[in-house]
Design an enzyme around this catalytic site. Structure first.
Site, PDB file in Angstrom:
ATOM      1  N   CYS A 188     -88.021 -19.666  31.308  1.00 31.24           N
ATOM      2  CA  CYS A 188     -86.918 -20.597  31.090  1.00 31.24           C
ATOM      3  C   CYS A 188     -87.113 -21.242  29.870  1.00 31.24           C
ATOM      4  O   CYS A 188     -88.041 -22.099  29.605  1.00 31.24           O
ATOM      5  CB  CYS A 188     -87.136 -21.392  32.241  1.00 31.24           C
TER       6      CYS A 188
ATOM      7  N   CYS B  76     -86.022 -58.373  28.627  1.00 36.04           N
ATOM      8  CA  CYS B  76     -87.400 -58.632  28.223  1.00 36.04           C
ATOM      9  C   CYS B  76     -88.014 -59.427  29.209  1.00 36.04           C
ATOM     10  O   CYS B  76     -89.458 -59.519  29.238  1.00 36.04           O
ATOM     11  CB  CYS B  76     -87.090 -59.663  26.957  1.00 36.04           C
TER      12      CYS B  76
ATOM     13  N   HIS C 160     -85.659 -65.849  25.567  1.00 36.52           N
ATOM     14  CA  HIS C 160     -86.294 -64.566  25.124  1.00 36.52           C
ATOM     15  C   HIS C 160     -87.868 -64.628  25.873  1.00 36.52           C
ATOM     16  O   HIS C 160     -88.498 -65.850  25.463  1.00 36.52           O
ATOM     17  CB  HIS C 160     -86.247 -64.116  23.648  1.00 36.52           C
TER      18      HIS C 160
END
Length: 836
Positions: A48, A157, A568
């Site tokens: 395969c 984040c 952040h």
């Protein structure tokens, strides 16, 4: 790579594969969507040639494997091999055979030891991928790992920082690396398997520069809708949700003979997910104390009793009415579900009488707790759970009521200027709290740290205090948390204070930097200094605490940059192999100096117990194992407990009941993967561990428990009989056009019964409890308006009642008597009509 133990039986389906062929395929693209590398996956089925993309794109490699029923695939970047049937990483080549060592596995049928790998689970360096060490040099083993970034997949984040902090918690990471066979669950979305795969990728020797945590991101969205979409979320809420789900998927019931629980532990796990006060932060004139990440109970069908259990009932009305104010109760106050509990701030207390009464009540509490056991435990609860002893004294009658609350994290207030003055005044007048540990710690960090701290202090001294804010240490926050409530004016005629009863292996501290009002939100930017080493919690420890190690070293810290509702998240983590600090900013990983960490604006901190004695213990055991003394007996020991010994400072007694039933045999449900649960030890190592830690029991032979097998067969018959009988009776009930009696049953109880008969829960439900759907009116029991109930026939009710008992019986339609044939009333109406 995870420790897969035996070779995968599906390796027979692949042909010869060379590294050159894989490298050539890695230069190609996905054959379904055309996307290029990195992290393409090649099918290993014989003949395969398929190459597909991974989870970071459309995951065509998995789609191909499921459609074609091809079992094995290899990552063309890291060359890791994954088996879809075994759901774990496997080897392309057999591992080398070495003499008997501590990592011997067992064969489930004849109990003969298998050939052994050259891994050392008791080595001093705790993070090491066991299945790779056989081909590594000592120099390679000391190279840092875990320095893999995570791609930001849309304001993620908050998740990336939290996952990196957890990844650098050695007890947790080592469990998912070395005890991968224990990561089994049938609960969706199987976050534990996604987390295991992520940890394996992060700590792989041939790690990529970054990974994409798509599978875990999608799973957490299914668990909690709050994380759906791409809006910025709170990293602490994510941590609580993730760890709660991991506990739910990995938890196991505790037997009465299990020695895994201390006598002073609380009865139930606590659902920190319901603690929504994590973003609340006090102003300078008010802050809350004894406020942990504890809420409703954690467990199947056990979320009804939200508050911490009142272990000693007080007969004083004043204490009962204004009693223990848990975090759950404060939540109910804000929601209007309970009456407001307030007391004056001007409350005086006799501390001597209070402490004496507290000691007597605590002794009663401990004696009561010895008769009880927690129902569930998991690796999450073993690592992160601690307990707080809360005492409330009524100043009217001097009686004390005591509760034990389980916490998974401590949510600490950041005290303002006035609060600091109160705390320091209280400290000088009473207990000697070491509030200066944080600042004194800089002296031992080197001259660079000393200069940086001096410069910072000079800048602070030049700026007005109203601009910079007061100097706050982490010990100040802890003192505010554990301070008596009389300081804050929350109680009337009473005082509440708390002490830590049991310290967790890893202490998670959350600083309340965010405050959300009705019209606006804001963030407290006050700098909180914290020690990198030697955080001592002894001043906050209860006298009855069994914890002997009270000092902690910092593992990681999560920081938030920006304002409330935006910003952040990044994480600073110490690599456990080389001891260096690194900044994890999404996919970027950068080495930093420890002074950068010390000056960070901490939001969530992870501390780990510190003990040189535990390191020496491991070295002794490794030395005994290396002696290779011949022994006539070999002992089986719990792999999970051995992982605790490797990574915990206080592993506790040996707990072989993780793979044994209460009869001393192997439960039939665990026998087919018992090699993942145990490790074979030589006699000298077992004797040393047993004499040092106690516990047990000693196991020299593994066998399937015949008693448990009979119980399982009996339970299966009972389940089938109950569910078949219910279906039969319910069909008859549905066929009735006008049933004479319809009875009600609580859906909460019915769901517990349904989970039991369908095999989702091993424990049968208790007696039928209709009390929550019933109300008394006119001396008769009636159905409560808006109640959560179901309708069943009288025959079904009698059948369930004969098995489980309980009540009360609630009918929504009784037998109606036939109308009277006398038409006197009708004739009277007709006569009146004619008169009109």
């Amino acid at each position: 790579m995870t420790d897969s133990g035996d070779l995968c039986h599906h390796l027979d389906s692949i042909g010869e594969v060379t590294k050159e062929e894989l490298i050539q395929k890695s230069k190609g693209t996905c054959q379904s969507c055309g996307v290029g590398g990195p992290n393409l996956w090649a099918c290993l089925q014989f003949d395969c040639p398929y190459v597909g993309c991974g989870e970071s794109y459309s995951d065509h490699s998995t789609i191909h494997a499921q459609a074609k029923k091809h079992n094995l695939t290899v990552n063309l970047t890291t060359f890791r091999v994954w088996c879809y049937v075994c759901e774990r990483e496997v080897f392309l080549e057999p591992k080398p055979v070495t003499p008997v060592s501590l990592t011997h596995r067992c064969k489930p049928h004849d109990q003969d030891p298998l050939p052994q790998t050259a891994c050392h689970p008791l080595k001093a360096v705790p993070i090491a991928v066991a299945d790779e060490e056989g081909s590594e040099s000592e120099e390679d083993e000391l190279k840092p790992r875990g320095l893999t970034g995570m791609k930001n997949i849309g304001n993620s984040c908050y998740m990336n920082a939290a996952l990196q902090a957890l990844s650098n918690c050695p007890p947790l990471t080592q469990f998912f690396l070395d005890c991968s066979g224990l990561v089994r669950t049938d609960k969706k979305p199987a976050l534990c398997k996604s987390f295991q795969k992520l940890i394996s990728e992060l700590w792989h020797r041939k790690r990529p520069s970054y990974v994409v945590p798509t599978s875990l991101f999608h799973g957490i969205k299914l668990v909690n809708p709050m994380f759906r979409g791409y809006a910025q979320q709170d990293t602490q809420e994510f941590l609580r949700c993730l760890m709660d789900q991991l506990h739910e998927e990995l938890k196991e019931p505790l037997t009465d003979c299990s020695g895994a629980i201390s006598d002073v532990e609380p009865d139930h796990k606590v659902d920190s997910r319901n603690h929504v006060d994590g973003d609340r932060s006090p102003s300078e004139d008010e802050f809350l104390s004894c406020d942990s990440g504890s809420g409703s109970e954690r467990g199947d069908g056990e979320r009804a009793g939200g508050e911490a259990e009142l272990l000693i009932q007080d007969e004083c009305v004043g204490v009962r009415g204004n009693g223990v104010i848990s975090e759950k109760e404060r939540l109910k106050e804000r929601r209007g579900e309970e009456r407001t509990r307030e007391m004056d701030e001007d409350a005086d207390v006799d501390t001597t009488a209070q402490e004496g009464q507290a000691e007597r009540e605590t002794e009663m509490l401990l004696s009561t707790k010895k008769k009880k056991q927690s129902r569930f435990r998991s690796v999450i609860s073993d690592i992160f759970d601690g307990s707080i002893l809360s005492l409330v004294q009524c100043l009217t009658c001097d009686r004390v009521s005591t509760t034990v609350e389980t916490f998974q994290d401590l949510s600490l207030p950041i005290p303002g200027k006035e609060d600091l003055a109160k705390l320091h005044s209280s400290i000088h007048q009473s207990a000697p709290v070491k509030a200066g540990v944080c600042t004194e710690g800089y002296a031992t960090q080197g001259w660079v740290s000393y200069i940086m701290e001096s410069i910072r202090r000079f800048v602070v001294s030049c700026i007005p205090s109203w601009f910079w804010g007061p100097m706050v240490t982490l010990e100040d926050c802890l003192a505010a948390f554990f301070a008596a409530d009389e300081l804050k004016g929350k109680l009337r005629n009473g005082v509440k204070y708390c002490k830590v009863l049991r310290l967790p292996e890893i202490l998670c501290i959350h600083l309340k930097r965010f405050r959300h009002e009705i019209m606006y939100s804001f963030k407290i930017n006050s700098h909180v200094s914290f020690p990198l080493e030697g955080l001592d919690l002894k001043p906050f420890l209860a006298k009855e605490s069994p914890s002997q190690i009270t000092t902690y070293d910092l593992l990681s810290v999560i920081c938030h940059h920006g304002t409330a509702g935006s910003g952040h998240y990044i994480a600073y983590c110490q690599n456990v192999i080389n001891g260096q600090w690194y900044e994890f900013d999404d996919q970027y990983v950068t080495e930093v100096h420890e002074t950068v960490v010390q000056n960070a604006e901490a939001y969530v901190l992870f501390y780990r117990k510190s003990s040189e004695e535990s390191v020496r213990e491991r070295q002794k055991v490794v030395a005994l194992a290396n002696l290779k003394e011949p022994s006539l007996l070999q002992f089986y020991i719990s792999r999970e407990w051995l992982n605790k010994f490797n990574t915990f400072t206080e592993p506790g007694p040996i707990t072989n009941h993780t793979f044994l039933c209460q009869h001393g045999g192997i439960p039939p449900t665990k026998y087919h993967y018992v090699d993942d649960l145990v490790v074979i030890l030589p006699q000298n190592v077992w004797e040393y561990l047993y004499n040092r830690f106690g516990g047990g029991p000693a196991v020299n032979h593994l066998y399937v428990c015949a008693i448990c097998q009979v119980e399982i067969e009996t339970l299966a018959k009972r389940r089938k009989l109950e569910i078949d009988t219910f279906i039969k009776l319910n069909k008859e009930f549905q066929a009735e056009e006008a049933p004479t009696v319809i009875l009600c049953i609580s859906m909460q109880w019915f769901r517990e019964w349904e989970n039991f008969v369908k095999g989702k829960d091993n424990e049968p439900p208790g007696p039928i409890d209709n009390s929550k759907i019933a109300v008394m009116k006119g001396g008769h029991i009636q159905l409560k308006q808006g109640a959560d109930y179901g309708q069943i026939s009288e025959e079904t009710w009698q059948y369930l009642l004969s098995i489980y008992g309980g009540g009360p019986e609630i009918a929504v339609r009784q037998t109606i008597s036939p109308p009277d044939t006398d038409t006197h009333g009708e004739r009277k109406i007709e006569a009146e009509t004619r008169a009109l």
